[in-house]
Design an enzyme around this catalytic site. Sequence first.
Site, PDB file in Angstrom:
ATOM      1  N   GLU A  47     -11.557  -3.637  -2.795  1.00  0.00           N
ATOM      2  CA  GLU A  47     -10.526  -2.725  -3.256  1.00  0.00           C
ATOM      3  C   GLU A  47     -10.372  -2.893  -4.773  1.00  0.00           C
ATOM      4  OE1 GLU A  47      -6.992  -3.333  -0.599  1.00  0.00           O
ATOM      5  OE2 GLU A  47      -8.430  -4.677   0.372  1.00  0.00           O
ATOM      6  N   HIS A 105       0.806  -1.235   0.000  1.00  0.00           N
ATOM      7  CA  HIS A 105       0.000   0.000   0.000  1.00  0.00           C
ATOM      8  C   HIS A 105       0.837   1.282   0.000  1.00  0.00           C
ATOM      9  CE1 HIS A 105      -3.523  -2.355   0.140  1.00  0.00           C
ATOM     10  NE2 HIS A 105      -3.657  -2.499   1.439  1.00  0.00           N
ATOM     11  N   HIS A 121      -9.591   2.053   0.507  1.00  0.00           N
ATOM     12  CA  HIS A 121      -9.532   0.903   1.421  1.00  0.00           C
ATOM     13  C   HIS A 121     -10.616   1.006   2.505  1.00  0.00           C
ATOM     14  CE1 HIS A 121      -7.802  -2.446   3.619  1.00  0.00           C
ATOM     15  NE2 HIS A 121      -6.774  -2.523   2.776  1.00  0.00           N
TER      16      HIS A 121
END
Length: 344
Positions: A309, A106, A175
């Site tokens: 996601e 991420h 997210h």
Amino acid sequence: MTQVSRQQWGQAPGLGSVDMWILQSSQLRVEVLTLGAIIRSVCCRGKHGQMEDVVLGYDDLDGYVSDKRYLGALVGRVANRVAKGRFVVEGKEYRLDTNNGPNALHGGLRGFNKAIWLATEVDGGVILSLTSPDGDQGYPGEVQVSVSYTLQGETLTADYRARSTKTTPINLTNHSYFNLAGQGAADICDHEVSINAQSYLPVDDTSIPTGEIRAVNDTPFDLRVQVPVGARLKEIPGLGFDHNFCLCSPRDDWAERHAARVVHPPSGRVLEVSTSQPGVQFYTSNVLDGSIKGKGGMTYGQHSAFCLETQNWPDAVNQASFPDGLLRPGEEYHHVTRFTFTTV
């Protein structure tokens, strides 16, 4: 008609002032923070008219500043995992901080979720923009990135765009953790899910795709027809779902597609997701362990929420058979995801 308003929400140490933007239609109320372009809340009605906030989060700014689970955040420069925190672009190897076992996750230790974005009102919503400098978290090129969140009736649209001065991997997603019973409900076992995917990506023991694109037929990953989440979780190896579902073939043209539908029969709430992205990571909050104190003092345990996601396939920069994950100078990265909240 969507009403848009803004209020100051606090000071993030070392970062500056954080605002909260409120988008209100007749069906939905959405709160967005300039920290991390975070979706702080989505309030929607159930079948009996009752409003609930269906997004996990925190009561105050401190929670988001110290958050390590990306609650509600926009993640980048590269969402999901990059194997061993390294990749090669145009003959040069780049090394990233590893923050998820041996892998980079991420965007790194200080990804886009920890930055304060510049916000401007647009029709029906807000556009948030950020400059990621050359070398940010190890990635090449200065990247100008933006996301607009706009609300029309029952649909929240996220529109992502980016340009870079050098060739760089990029993969942007939101997210948000959803529980359609209301944030703070114990689990999502009474939800039902369908995902419009013919195949998924098996992963190794560090959650990196093996490279195989496997048909969902005759596997617990066949979610093409709506199934109860709780029953299906018992069939999945490991802690739960944390897998990419392939919404198209690797070289398919850009197009918006129906991705997923989640229903909570007791409340009647329905979330439908469509996207231009080639994949969606279905994640069932496997590592939430009750240690997070969320909104209203609620604790968030394992399987207390789900994430959808929408994104490129994980580790695409290292896997030539996956959809191209590179943004080159002169090109524009552009993807769109729509979240539609209705009732049965």
